[in-house]
Scaffold this motif. Structure first.
Motif, short mmCIF file in Angstrom:
data_model
loop_
_atom_site.label_atom_id
_atom_site.label_comp_id
_atom_site.label_asym_id
_atom_site.label_seq_id
_atom_site.Cartn_x
_atom_site.Cartn_y
_atom_site.Cartn_z
N VAL A 76 0.84 -1.42 0.21
CA VAL A 76 0.13 0.35 0.39
C VAL A 76 0.64 1.40 0.76
CG1 VAL A 76 -1.12 1.57 1.33
CG2 VAL A 76 -1.76 -1.42 0.48
N GLU A 77 1.97 0.88 0.69
CA GLU A 77 3.07 2.38 0.86
C GLU A 77 3.57 2.04 0.11
OE1 GLU A 77 5.16 -1.07 3.48
OE2 GLU A 77 2.51 -0.09 3.27
N ASP A 78 3.64 1.94 -0.71
CA ASP A 78 4.36 1.85 -2.28
C ASP A 78 4.14 2.90 -3.51
OD1 ASP A 78 6.24 0.07 -2.00
OD2 ASP A 78 4.97 -1.46 -3.24
N VAL A 79 2.72 3.06 -3.07
CA VAL A 79 2.12 4.58 -4.01
C VAL A 79 2.97 5.73 -3.63
CG1 VAL A 79 0.30 5.28 -2.24
CG2 VAL A 79 -0.01 5.54 -4.88
N GLU A 80 3.21 5.69 -2.80
CA GLU A 80 4.35 7.29 -2.59
C GLU A 80 4.87 7.62 -3.24
OE1 GLU A 80 5.35 9.83 1.54
OE2 GLU A 80 4.27 8.13 1.42
N LYS A 81 5.60 6.00 -3.32
CA LYS A 81 6.99 6.22 -4.18
C LYS A 81 7.00 6.27 -5.75
CE LYS A 81 11.11 4.58 -2.46
NZ LYS A 81 11.83 2.94 -1.85
N ILE A 82 5.63 5.81 -6.15
CA ILE A 82 5.67 5.40 -6.88
C ILE A 82 5.92 7.03 -7.58
CG2 ILE A 82 3.30 5.22 -8.62
CD1 ILE A 82 2.89 2.72 -6.94
N VAL A 83 4.91 7.77 -6.97
CA VAL A 83 4.24 8.95 -7.77
C VAL A 83 5.78 10.09 -8.16
CG1 VAL A 83 3.68 11.27 -7.68
CG2 VAL A 83 2.19 9.60 -7.56
N GLU A 84 7.08 10.07 -7.19
CA GLU A 84 7.72 10.29 -6.71
C GLU A 84 8.87 10.21 -7.98
OE1 GLU A 84 8.91 13.10 -5.25
OE2 GLU A 84 6.85 13.19 -5.01
N VAL A 85 9.19 9.08 -8.12
CA VAL A 85 9.91 8.45 -9.29
C VAL A 85 9.82 8.38 -10.61
CG1 VAL A 85 10.55 5.79 -10.18
CG2 VAL A 85 10.47 6.74 -7.29
N GLY A 131 3.91 12.64 -4.07
CA GLY A 131 3.97 11.12 -3.22
C GLY A 131 2.88 11.46 -2.24
N LYS A 132 3.27 12.58 -0.94
CA LYS A 132 2.86 13.10 0.05
C LYS A 132 1.32 12.63 -0.23
CE LYS A 132 3.52 17.44 -0.11
NZ LYS A 132 4.15 18.27 0.85
N HIS A 133 0.60 12.99 -1.25
CA HIS A 133 -0.77 13.25 -0.83
C HIS A 133 -1.47 11.91 -0.80
CE1 HIS A 133 -0.41 17.86 -0.97
NE2 HIS A 133 0.76 17.68 -2.25
N THR A 134 -1.07 11.08 -2.04
CA THR A 134 -1.28 9.76 -2.27
C THR A 134 -1.43 9.25 -1.14
OG1 THR A 134 0.76 8.21 -2.36
CG2 THR A 134 -0.06 9.69 -4.71
N LEU A 135 -1.00 8.91 -0.14
CA LEU A 135 -1.43 7.55 1.11
C LEU A 135 -2.09 8.89 1.58
CD1 LEU A 135 2.03 6.65 1.92
CD2 LEU A 135 -0.34 5.24 1.06
N ASN A 136 -2.12 10.34 1.93
CA ASN A 136 -3.27 11.14 2.61
C ASN A 136 -4.23 10.91 1.93
OD1 ASN A 136 -3.45 13.08 4.29
ND2 ASN A 136 -3.31 14.65 3.11
N GLN A 137 -4.50 11.06 0.46
CA GLN A 137 -5.85 10.87 0.00
C GLN A 137 -6.66 9.67 0.75
OE1 GLN A 137 -6.62 12.52 -4.20
NE2 GLN A 137 -6.09 14.96 -3.11
#
Length: 515
Positions: A254-263, A402-408
């Motif tokens: 689940v937490e991968d989504v933050e780094k997916i966006v950043e990469v 990326g920080k907005h993905t997990l928050n949202q």
């Protein structure tokens, strides 16, 4: 044709309505003026969690030409009758054909379906509102033109003009549809008409190729508004690339989504990834291909453990990234290596999947077709997930960080689960923005569940706005609520423009909260 109206507009007498109806019949013929419960039934099918009684239209008028639209608008202006216009009315998750204000006359433009021009060299088309994506797709292929469309997900029966007017998006490099729009023909509330951009020049040679014209740029104010009726639009089409390579990358945590966006964001901004890439959750992918009843007992929210079982059974990731490469085979392979290298340097246990690995896998095929503008209705499979015909798209926007993905996703899941609904969502990452597309699926046949869905959607709008996330589209049942989140200052400007262009307020009252 029955004489009994399904609803009455505010402050309009039956005598006045009968005069207007006689005028409508004279303009379009008796067969194109639809009145009564039976004839109006197709216009009363909604998927949003509000009673249809609150959005019941009075009658429907089907126009076939711009000249008819002009005369219909003049009648409505004369008798001060509200008129709600749509192209094909297939905007399923955003209100379909239902007007924002009860008692409005429906102006149905689906019979205005002429493809005015397709230019294969300059790569543009000019179409009327009733032209569907499927119709334009078929025309291009029949002519043998090497052009690609960009279309939304359930696209075949939808209108490219209508989708663009509501600032919809697609999945090819031309996926920001309003950005690729060029020139409009507009009918105003008094029946006057004009063309934007270069269209005012007599025998214009450049209406479909130069957006700006001379003086203030006006096209934007007619999107998501009720300032005029668009009867023609130009749109740019993508030239067919020499090679196309769709791909999927699956991630397990689940937490991968933050780094997916950043990469991947730097690669998107640099056009290494030329289209908006999609990050689809397990449920968004699974909802169309597996049965909820096989995993969930009852109508409660699905658990994380049950989602894990779906992942195991289907081989899907927690997050499934889809994008495409468009160019020569050599350029595509080079960019594919750059993408693989960037992802591999930051993640373990990911799967890189292309057509070679996926073959005729239905989900991959669906995504691959979507990213090259092929027509599909597969996403309608989402509506089978919960059953009962209820669906509302919740679509907040955030920066592509990326920080907005997990928050949202955590906020959306918390609110949805509170009301016993599932988090069925995907992120679509553009050049610098990120759309979070959540489908609130519920049973419209259950009044208690419909009320929960209504309250859930309202809470999503308010709570996301409180954290700085605005919704970019919504259904006709929630337009006032969403408008409130943007504050009174801009709304006052919207209203000033409305009073200037439509002083009697007859065009689509309530659209985007503007009256």
């Amino acid at each position: 044709m029955s004489n009994k109206l399904t609803a009455m507009p505010k402050n309009v007498s039956h005598e006045t309505m009968q005069k207007a109806i006689k005028a409508f019949v004279k303009i379009v013929g008796k067969e194109n003026v639809l009145i009564g419960d039976e004839e109006m039934l197709p216009y009363e099918k909604i998927m949003m969690a509000v009673p249809i009684e609150e959005h019941m239209p009075a009658l429907a008028v089907q126009a076939s030409t711009k000249e008819q639209v002009v005369e219909i608008v003049k009648v409505c202006d004369k008798y001060v009758i509200p008129i709600w216009t749509f192209s094909t009315g297939k905007n399923m998750g955003y209100g379909t054909a239902a007007p924002a204000q009860r008692g409005s006359v429906i102006l149905d433009l689906h019979k205005m379906n002429r493809i005015i021009e397709v230019n294969p060299d300059l790569c543009y088309a000019i179409v009327e509102p009733g032209v569907t994506y499927q119709q334009l797709f078929d025309y291009i292929h029949e002519k043998g033109y090497k052009l690609w469309l960009s279309c939304p997900a359930p696209s075949a029966i939808a209108s490219p003009l209508g989708n663009t007017m509501d600032r919809g998006v697609g999945y090819t490099p031309y996926g920001e549809h309003f950005m690729m729009q060029c020139g409009m023909e507009i009918v105003l509330a008094d029946g006057s008409e004009f063309r934007t951009g270069m269209g005012g020049i007599e025998n214009s040679t450049s209406w479909g190729v130069f957006k700006w014209g001379y003086g203030p740029y006006l096209d934007g104010i007619f999107t998501q508004s009720n300032y005029g009726i668009c009867t023609k639009m130009g749109m740019w089409l993508m030239p067919e690339p020499p090679a196309y390579k769709p791909f999927c990358i699956t991630f397990d945590k689940v937490e991968d989504v933050e780094k997916i966006v950043e990469v991947l964001r730097p690669l998107r901004i640099a056009n290494i990834i030329p289209n908006a890439f999609t990050i689809a959750s397990t449920l968004y992918e699974a909802a169309g291909v597996v049965s909820r009843a096989d995993y969930v007992d009852g109508n409660r929210a699905i658990t994380d453990g049950e989602i894990e079982k779906i992942k195991k059974d289907t081989g899907m990731g927690t997050w499934n990234v889809y994008a495409g490469l468009y160019g020569t085979e050599e350029a595509n392979e080079l960019n594919w290596k750059i993408i693989q290298s960037a992802v591999s340097a930051n993640f373990k246990n990911v799967a890189f999947l292309t057509a070679a690995e996926m073959g005729d896998d239905p989900i991959f095929t669906y995504r691959a077709d979507l990213m090259r503008g092929y027509m599909t209705l597969q996403e309608f499979g989402l509506y089978n997930w919960r059953g009962g015909g209820g669906s509302m798209w919740f679509a907040p926007v955030a920066p592509a960080e990326g920080k907005h993905t997990l928050n949202q996703s955590a906020l959306a899941k918390k609110i949805l689960n509170k009301y016993e609904f599932d988090y069925v969502a995907e992120f679509i990452v553009g050049w610098r923005d990120m759309h979070h597309i959540v489908d609130l699926l519920y049973n419209r046949n259950d009044p208690e569940e419909m009320q929960r869905a209504h309250d859930c959607y309202a809470e999503l709008v308010r709570e996301f706005a409180a954290q700085g996330y605005g919704v970019y589209r919504t259904s006709s049942g929630f337009m006032d609520l969403v408008a409130e989140t943007y504050g009174p200052e801009i709304h006052n400007v919207f209203q000033k423009i409305k009073r200037a262009l439509d002083p009697k307020g007859i065009l689509a009252p309530g659209k985007s909260g503007i009256y």
